[in-house]
Design an enzyme around this catalytic site. Structure first.
Site, short mmCIF file in Angstrom:
data_model
loop_
_atom_site.label_atom_id
_atom_site.label_comp_id
_atom_site.label_asym_id
_atom_site.label_seq_id
_atom_site.Cartn_x
_atom_site.Cartn_y
_atom_site.Cartn_z
CG HIS A 6 -1.95 0.97 1.34
ND1 HIS A 6 -1.72 2.29 1.65
CD2 HIS A 6 -3.29 0.87 1.16
CE1 HIS A 6 -2.86 2.95 1.68
NE2 HIS A 6 -3.83 2.12 1.37
CD GLN A 29 -6.56 -4.81 3.68
OE1 GLN A 29 -7.46 -5.65 3.58
NE2 GLN A 29 -6.81 -3.52 3.75
CB CYS A 54 -3.68 3.13 -1.64
SG CYS A 54 -4.79 4.49 -1.28
#
Length: 412
Positions: A129, A209, A370
């Site tokens: 990210h 995540q 992103c």
């Protein structure tokens, strides 16, 4: 207060009763929420904690002798201990409350600004990210350290042979996400940490995540830094966690100056407070920290083994159903993957897909997520992404499939 759902057998319909938002309508259709990788939904058990804080003991912490301040302090520090136990940190003071994953990463990057030297090598993975790329680029600009990238493969996995080659450069730091937010790839972080330590590198793992799906054990991983956000795991926005080994928290300088992080202040010199307060300047998100602890308790009551098993069922079912749609291509087919599917449909822009199915009550994410380097690798402008949580159902996946078929007819 309503107790968290207790699981002897996994009952998704019972769990869904804990989430008021799942019963609303969008554009006249029952909501199907498949944007969980961006933000998970919040159960009543956590919402009630937030309401209770502001209704009964709203006060600043660590600074007051009055009853409300003591109650707020106790609840806040109990939440820190809950999070410590969840991640199996050795000490509660190794858990630093932050505003989220991005804040946590920037805190560490700032600290290494006084440690890295010109020519030092740091490694970041191609699957990151932007939040785990940009702070390190800024650090390299400040220190003249050199940023090297661990490449990825067509499967959406890290190229571990190239990683081994990069380790010969004797990097000082290695940064890898536990799970890719764009592709769902579960990275082999245990191996990455061990190999990095063998060449003397410290390791930061972005767990934003991963934490909704698995239960990391930071001592078993032997990781130096692990970061996450509460809003990814049924908690509120604006609060997160930095875990760091005590050694590093003692070594790194404070990220911000102000109240709470000091021991003594004179105009000649200031001395800093001990851990964890050294890194928690100012009034924190007290309610957020308490609710973060409640969210951790909620998910543990369901059980992460139950969550992982059910979400894997959803992933396998959705992969099969979506793959049957003509012209649909899925990006990221790692053998180790969590419940995220990024896809495109031939000759149709992802944004248009997302817009059409929103009219049918279905929320997905579209764009680069992103992760522009991943999109550049595949030579695409972005993807549509459906990300599933333990409160989603196969029936909702069926609705997604039907909605996509309608969108294809409209847009072809």
């Amino acid at each position: 207060m309503k107790n968290a759902t207790q699981n002897t057998t996994f009952d998704v319909h019972k769990i869904r009763e804990d989430f008021p938002i799942l019963h609303r309508k969008v554009n006249g259709k029952p909501l199907v929420y498949f944007d969980n990788a961006a933000t998970s939904q919040t159960p009543l058990q956590v919402i009630e904690k937030i309401t209770n804080y502001y209704s009964t003991y709203n006060a600043n912490i660590h600074r007051g002798v009055h009853q409300l301040s003591q109650e707020a302090t106790d609840r806040y520090e109990e939440a820190r201990q809950t999070i410590q136990q969840h991640f199996n940190a050795k000490h509660a003071h190794e858990i630093i409350f932050t505003s989220g994953t991005t804040h946590s990463i920037n805190l560490v990057a700032h600290g290494f600004g006084s440690i890295l030297k010109k020519g030092d090598v740091i490694l970041v993975s191609a699957l990151e990210h932007h939040s785990n790329i940009v702070p390190w680029q800024m650090l390299c600009e400040k220190t003249e350290a050199i940023l090297k990238v661990i490449p990825m493969t067509e499967l959406g996995e890290l190229d571990m042979n190239q990683f081994d080659a990069l380790l010969k450069l004797n990097p000082k730091l290695v940064f890898v996400n536990h799970i890719s937010n764009a592709l769902g790839t579960i990275n082999p972080i245990k191996i990455i940490i061990e190999k990095s330590h063998n060449v003397g590198a410290a390791v930061l793992i972005d767990g934003a995540q991963a934490c909704p799906h698995i239960k990391p054990d930071v001592q078993e991983l032997d990781v130096d830094f692990y970061v996450t956000s509460a809003h990814k795991m049924c908690g509120p926005t604006g609060v997160g966690m930095l875990y760091a080994k005590e050694y590093w928290l003692e070594k790194l300088p404070p990220y911000q100056g102000g109240g709470e992080m000091i021991s003594e202040v004179t105009f000649e010199k200031t001395t800093y407070a001990g851990l964890p307060h050294k890194f928690e300047a100012g009034t924190p998100n007290i309610c957020g920290g308490i609710a973060f602890g409640a969210a951790v308790d909620y998910m543990n009551a369901i059980g992460f083994e139950n969550i992982a098993a059910y979400e894997n069922e959803l992933l396998e079912y959705a992969t099969a159903q979506l793959s049957a749609i003509e012209g649909l291509k899925i990006y990221g087919s790692s053998k180790q993957k969590t419940s995220v599917i990024s896809f495109n449909i031939e000759n149709i822009h992802a944004y248009d897909i997302g817009t059409i199915i929103d009219k049918l009550g279905i929320a997905i994410r579209t764009g680069q997520h992103c992760t522009q380097p991943i999109m550049d690798f595949y030579g695409i402008s972005g993807t549509a992404r459906a990300s599933f949580a333990f409160y989603n159902t196969k029936q909702e996946i069926d609705r997604l499939v039907e909605a996509l078929k309608k969108a294809i007819l409209m847009l072809s």
